[in-house]
Motif scaffolding. Structure first.
Motif, PDB file in Angstrom:
ATOM      1  N   ARG A   1       0.832  -1.212   0.000  1.00  0.00           N
ATOM      2  CA  ARG A   1       0.000   0.000   0.000  1.00  0.00           C
ATOM      3  C   ARG A   1       0.861   1.253   0.000  1.00  0.00           C
ATOM      4  NH1 ARG A   1      -5.243   1.368   1.069  1.00  0.00           N
ATOM      5  NH2 ARG A   1      -5.521   3.525   1.782  1.00  0.00           N
ATOM      6  N   GLN A   2       1.907   1.266   0.803  1.00  0.00           N
ATOM      7  CA  GLN A   2       2.779   2.439   0.878  1.00  0.00           C
ATOM      8  C   GLN A   2       3.441   2.726  -0.468  1.00  0.00           C
ATOM      9  OE1 GLN A   2       5.429   1.435   4.080  1.00  0.00           O
ATOM     10  NE2 GLN A   2       3.916   1.858   5.676  1.00  0.00           N
TER      11      GLN A   2
ATOM     12  N   MET B   1       2.957   5.900  -3.225  1.00  0.00           N
ATOM     13  CA  MET B   1       4.034   6.673  -3.839  1.00  0.00           C
ATOM     14  C   MET B   1       3.833   6.746  -5.351  1.00  0.00           C
ATOM     15  SD  MET B   1       7.389   5.334  -1.754  1.00  0.00           S
ATOM     16  CE  MET B   1       8.450   6.418  -2.723  1.00  0.00           C
ATOM     17  N   VAL B   2       3.437   5.626  -5.952  1.00  0.00           N
ATOM     18  CA  VAL B   2       3.169   5.614  -7.389  1.00  0.00           C
ATOM     19  C   VAL B   2       2.046   6.596  -7.709  1.00  0.00           C
ATOM     20  CG1 VAL B   2       2.347   4.214  -9.328  1.00  0.00           C
ATOM     21  CG2 VAL B   2       3.987   3.253  -7.702  1.00  0.00           C
ATOM     22  N   TYR B   3       0.998   6.568  -6.903  1.00  0.00           N
ATOM     23  CA  TYR B   3      -0.147   7.445  -7.140  1.00  0.00           C
ATOM     24  C   TYR B   3       0.262   8.915  -7.049  1.00  0.00           C
ATOM     25  CZ  TYR B   3      -4.665   9.710  -6.586  1.00  0.00           C
ATOM     26  OH  TYR B   3      -5.734  10.540  -6.740  1.00  0.00           O
ATOM     27  N   GLU B   4       0.965   9.274  -5.992  1.00  0.00           N
ATOM     28  CA  GLU B   4       1.358  10.667  -5.799  1.00  0.00           C
ATOM     29  C   GLU B   4       2.315  11.137  -6.891  1.00  0.00           C
ATOM     30  OE1 GLU B   4       2.930  10.786  -1.880  1.00  0.00           O
ATOM     31  OE2 GLU B   4       1.001  10.350  -0.908  1.00  0.00           O
ATOM     32  N   LEU B   5       3.266  10.285  -7.251  1.00  0.00           N
ATOM     33  CA  LEU B   5       4.217  10.646  -8.293  1.00  0.00           C
ATOM     34  C   LEU B   5       3.513  10.792  -9.636  1.00  0.00           C
ATOM     35  CD1 LEU B   5       7.207  11.107  -8.942  1.00  0.00           C
ATOM     36  CD2 LEU B   5       7.457   8.647  -9.293  1.00  0.00           C
TER      37      LEU B   5
ATOM     38  N   ALA C   1      -2.704   2.697 -10.001  1.00  0.00           N
ATOM     39  CA  ALA C   1      -2.338   2.666  -8.587  1.00  0.00           C
ATOM     40  C   ALA C   1      -3.572   2.770  -7.706  1.00  0.00           C
ATOM     41  CB  ALA C   1      -1.355   3.798  -8.281  1.00  0.00           C
ATOM     42  N   ARG C   2      -4.514   3.606  -8.115  1.00  0.00           N
ATOM     43  CA  ARG C   2      -5.739   3.758  -7.330  1.00  0.00           C
ATOM     44  C   ARG C   2      -6.523   2.449  -7.286  1.00  0.00           C
ATOM     45  NH1 ARG C   2      -7.115   8.287  -9.401  1.00  0.00           N
ATOM     46  NH2 ARG C   2      -8.418   7.449 -11.075  1.00  0.00           N
TER      47      ARG C   2
ATOM     48  N   ALA D   1      -8.533   4.419  -0.512  1.00  0.00           N
ATOM     49  CA  ALA D   1      -7.496   4.761  -1.481  1.00  0.00           C
ATOM     50  C   ALA D   1      -7.483   6.236  -1.728  1.00  0.00           C
ATOM     51  CB  ALA D   1      -7.750   4.004  -2.786  1.00  0.00           C
ATOM     52  N   PRO D   2      -6.334   6.827  -2.105  1.00  0.00           N
ATOM     53  CA  PRO D   2      -6.281   8.238  -2.457  1.00  0.00           C
ATOM     54  C   PRO D   2      -7.245   8.549  -3.582  1.00  0.00           C
ATOM     55  CG  PRO D   2      -4.073   7.335  -2.269  1.00  0.00           C
ATOM     56  CD  PRO D   2      -5.015   6.189  -2.200  1.00  0.00           C
TER      57      PRO D   2
END
Length: 254
Positions: A212-213, A217-221, A234-235, A250-251
């Motif tokens: 998950r962590q 990171m993939v999502y934010e990047l 990623a989501r 999820a974000p």
């Protein structure tokens, strides 16, 4: 089969064959027999990994061309992965590099790694050790291979990614994760390395939090780069992990 080992796996609409040893006249017919059985509808893509191939003669080239024709008749794509420099030179000299889809380097290593991670390898040699089944987590849906990008970085990063592939082939996810973590330390913003690391962490339930962590990171990047395709993937993975953990939504989720 003389001086040649064939290992294969099939996952959904994709098949992988790893050839090790010598592809020569004595074993060409058996190679075609083994692989022809894989190239049937609804298969869409066939990947032949040549990284372990030490030598091929003109008959071996002919066998590969024959498999290409079989794939075309089955309306499937055939890719050659990681040919050695000597084999690549033979393809160029025979002008066959123009008819084959050839992938090399970290991109090819990723393609091989992801198929092996989703399905057990089976050997054509009864006496040869068969890689243990590598089963995906039952609750996790596999990410399509074609979504993966090529890692950047220097030779050390590529070396670590190849080492991770070797560990995945042996079913050693602990060492595979360690190799990808070292690659991430060198290239912390490489989406391909992060994707592969997250997928490795999905293989064990006790690693779900790490998965998950990394997906976060993939999502934010991806969001920072405006890369909606990678962000959406990623989501989706985070949503699936969210159902299995208590870490929260999820974000981007309502």
């Amino acid at each position: 089969m003389k001086d040649l080992l064939i290992r294969t796996c099939v996952h959904q609409h994709e098949a992988l064959a790893l050839l090790s040893g010598r592809l020569v006249n004595e074993n060409c017919e058996l190679v075609q027999q083994q692989l022809r059985g894989l190239i049937v509808p609804p298969l869409r893509r066939v990947f032949i990994d040549l990284a372990g191939l030490e030598y091929l003669d003109s008959a071996g080239l002919g066998a590969l061309v024959g498999l290409k024709m079989i794939a075309q008749r089955a309306q499937a794509q055939l890719f050659l992965l990681n040919p050695s420099p000597a084999a690549a030179q033979i393809f160029r000299m025979a002008r066959l590099d123009a008819i084959f889809e050839i992938r090399a380097g970290a991109e090819a290593a990723d393609l091989t790694a992801m198929l092996i991670a989703e399905s057990p390898l089976r050997s054509s040699e009864p006496s040869a050790p068969v890689a243990p089944p590598l089963k995906p987590t039952r609750s996790m849906n596999p990410v399509p291979m074609t979504d993966f990008t090529q890692p950047g970085g220097d030779g050390r990063v590529r070396q670590l990614c190849h080492a991770a592939l070797d560990h995945i082939q042996r079913g050693d996810y602990v060492k595979a994760a360690a190799a990808y973590e070292r690659a991430r330390a060198l290239e912390p913003d490489d989406l391909s390395i992060l994707n592969n690391l997250a997928l490795i962490y999905e293989k064990k339930q006790e690693w779900y939090q790490q998965a998950r962590q990394v997906w976060e990171m993939v999502y934010e990047l991806s969001q920072s780069r405006g890369d909606e395709r990678h962000a959406a993937r990623a989501r989706r993975r985070l949503e699936l992990l969210g159902k299995l953990t208590t870490a929260g939504p999820a974000p981007g989720a309502p």
